[in-house]
Design an enzyme around this catalytic site. Structure first.
Site, PDB file in Angstrom:
ATOM      1  N   SER A 151       0.830  -1.200   0.000  1.00 34.94           N
ATOM      2  CA  SER A 151       0.000   0.000   0.000  1.00 34.94           C
ATOM      3  C   SER A 151       0.858   1.241   0.000  1.00 34.94           C
ATOM      4  O   SER A 151       2.025   1.221   0.383  1.00 34.94           O
ATOM      5  CB  SER A 151      -0.886   0.014   1.235  1.00 34.94           C
ATOM      6  OG  SER A 151      -0.080   0.256   2.373  1.00 34.94           O
ATOM      7  N   LYS A 152       0.237   2.316  -0.435  1.00 36.66           N
ATOM      8  CA  LYS A 152       0.914   3.587  -0.552  1.00 36.66           C
ATOM      9  C   LYS A 152       1.382   4.101   0.805  1.00 36.66           C
ATOM     10  O   LYS A 152       2.356   4.840   0.887  1.00 36.66           O
ATOM     11  CB  LYS A 152      -0.059   4.597  -1.176  1.00 36.66           C
ATOM     12  CG  LYS A 152       0.636   5.562  -2.116  1.00 36.66           C
ATOM     13  CD  LYS A 152      -0.332   6.422  -2.859  1.00 36.66           C
ATOM     14  CE  LYS A 152       0.395   7.593  -3.478  1.00 36.66           C
ATOM     15  NZ  LYS A 152       1.245   7.275  -4.591  1.00 36.66           N
ATOM     16  N   ARG A 153       0.678   3.682   1.849  1.00 35.05           N
ATOM     17  CA  ARG A 153       1.040   4.188   3.167  1.00 35.05           C
ATOM     18  C   ARG A 153       2.470   3.839   3.546  1.00 35.05           C
ATOM     19  O   ARG A 153       3.102   4.516   4.330  1.00 35.05           O
ATOM     20  CB  ARG A 153       0.065   3.658   4.223  1.00 35.05           C
ATOM     21  CG  ARG A 153      -1.074   4.617   4.494  1.00 35.05           C
ATOM     22  CD  ARG A 153      -2.007   4.105   5.567  1.00 35.05           C
ATOM     23  NE  ARG A 153      -2.650   2.868   5.152  1.00 35.05           N
ATOM     24  CZ  ARG A 153      -2.474   1.703   5.756  1.00 35.05           C
ATOM     25  NH1 ARG A 153      -1.678   1.618   6.799  1.00 35.05           N
ATOM     26  NH2 ARG A 153      -3.085   0.619   5.322  1.00 35.05           N
TER      27      ARG A 153
END
Ligand code: GLU
Length: 479
Positions: free
Chosen positions: A254-256
């Site tokens: 994920s981008k996080r």
């Protein structure tokens, strides 16, 4: 060319190319090229709510940057076009009519509110969300009349109530799913656009796709797709679902936890060949675990048989390692072209090309991306680097430091010409003269010359700085 082998990359233009998308595109490309087959690019833009301006152009640009040229697609056209789903709406409408006429699909008049309530109730009972098939029993004539009168409706597939869907995935082996858990999937939305499922199956069939190679997140959709092939009386393609990409903590990538857009990696200075090489190994390897591959080498080595089932961890450190390897392998010209703009932007005068090249060669092993050159090369361009690192300050404050620096300053005067080899000899002489060696010898000199505790080799630094600057910095450190 083996035109029986036809694969496709079918992204939805939602803004950027995800590294997972790059992996899917790459494996399709490699599979096609390895077998002399055809690589098709198809844009799946039927979800009008997710459209992003410029996303298609961005996708094309990024795929082309990655070197994954397709044989058929929106830019080059081809015998089975158009390759953009929003330009194929009539085809989907015709296929919906076929399914309705054959009793394989039905109109659903349930409102979004009712469906939301249903979902809520199912969630409360901890049941999986599934349409309760209320409209499945509406007589066909009544449904047609209501639709003609303009009542909003969708069209759903009529999933058999009994039986199983069984297929052999090229990667996962046999997959069995009971029909009882397959939802009566919406195929045509009330806005007249098909859903992904219908458009995807119709297009894969009409575009004669032989192998569907896609991410594992699509595996739950495959039974529905196989039912659709069956409804239409078509032979399905073969399916290969690629393992998930994971963060280091094994959650879904994920981008996080860092960049996931290919464009972001590109903008940060990751090299095309490094990124492609790295991505190729996310789920695939050769039996000898070889690591370095060019794109043509990947084509020669790739096979679906060696794609694993287990999720592949996206290891940023490994990507950095690959990038560093590829940077080091660049010819001097190419390296300069990538690095000098960063130096210039930082205000460095790069006019002396020979010196700039020599500096680049000196710091090369300390670079992960070209932009790192600014920090790595500061010691060569700044009037006087500060002893900014604690470790460097400590080295200068150490008891024997003065003796070493005084000795170096004295002996350096006799060195001629000031080359790295001569500096090496000079440091040896300092060792004898000052009676220290190892860290106690090198660290004060390094700290005085660079203000840092780490960096390129000391004689290389000294040669590049020139004797005058070296002496100036040594004297400054002694003050
Ligand atoms: N449009 C889907 C996507 O965005 C394609 C999935 C498939 O390959 O079937 O990934």
């Amino acid at each position: 060319m083996n035109s029986d082998i036809r694969v496709r990359f079918a992204p939805s233009p939602t803004g950027y190319l995800h590294v997972g998308g790059l992996r899917t595109a790459l494996y399709n490309y490699l599979f096609a090229r390895a077998q002399g087959g055809v690589f098709v690019l198809r844009i799946e833009d039927t979800d009008r709510t997710r459209l992003v301006e410029g996303a298609v152009e961005n996708l094309l640009r990024t795929l082309s940057w990655a070197g994954l040229e397709c044989d058929e697609g929106p830019a080059q056209g081809g015998p089975f076009g158009p390759y953009v789903q929003s330009e194929r709406l009539e085809l989907y409408a015709a296929h919906i009519q076929t399914l309705l006429a054959d009793g394989k699909a039905y109109r659903c008049f349930c409102t979004t509110e009712r469906l939301a309530e249903l979902k809520k109730a199912q969630a409360a009972e901890k049941r999986p969300p599934m349409y309760d098939r209320r409209c499945r029993t509406i007589p066909v004539e009544e449904a047609e009349r209501r639709a003609h009168e303009g009542e909003a409706c969708t069209v759903r597939m009529k999933v058999p109530l009994l039986g199983e869907v069984v297929f052999t995935d090229e990667i996962r082996g046999e997959v069995r799913v009971s029909a009882s858990v397959i939802d009566d999937q919406v195929l045509l939305k009330s806005d007249g656009y098909p859903t992904y499922h219908l458009a995807n199956v119709v297009d894969d069939h009409l575009m004669r796709i032989s192998h569907v190679i896609r991410g594992e997140e699509w595996l739950p959709s495959t039974p529905k797709h196989l039912l659709l092939y069956d409804f239409f009386g078509w032979t399905p393609p073969r399916f290969a679902h690629l393992p998930l990409l994971l963060n280091a903590d094994r959650s879904k990538l994920s981008k996080r936890q860092g960049d996931v857009a290919v464009e972001d990696f590109r903008a940060k200075g990751y090299l095309r060949d490094a990124l492609v090489n790295f991505v190729a190994l996310l789920g695939w390897n050769t039996s000898d675990n070889r690591e370095m591959f060019t794109l043509p080498e990947l084509v020669a080595a790739f096979s679906l048989a060696r794609v694993g089932k287990a999720g592949a961890v996206f290891d940023h450190d490994k990507l950095d390692w690959f990038n560093a390897q590829y940077l080091r392998a660049l010819p001097a010209d190419a390296l300069a072209a990538l690095c000098t703009p960063h130096l210039e932007a930082a205000g460095v005068d790069v006019g002396d090309r020979a010196r700039t090249d020599a500096v680049l060669a000196a710091v090369l092993s300390h670079l992960t991306v070209p932009a790192d050159v600014v920090e790595a090369a500061r010691i060569f361009f700044e009037a006087m680097p500060l002893a900014e690192e604690g470790e460097a300050r400590e080295a200068l404050a150490a008891p024997g430091a003065r003796v070493v620096l005084e000795s170096f300053a004295r002996l350096a005067g006799d060195v001629s010409p000031w080359t790295r080899d001569a500096v090496k000899e000079c440091i040896k002489a300092v060792q004898k003269d000052a009676g220290v060696k190892g860290k106690e010898l090198f660290m004060p000199i390094r700290a005085a010359l660079t203000g840092r505790a780490h960096g390129p080799e000391l004689p290389v630094i000294a040669e590049l700085l020139g004797r005058d600057v070296c002496l100036e910095r040594i004297l400054a450190a002694l003050r």
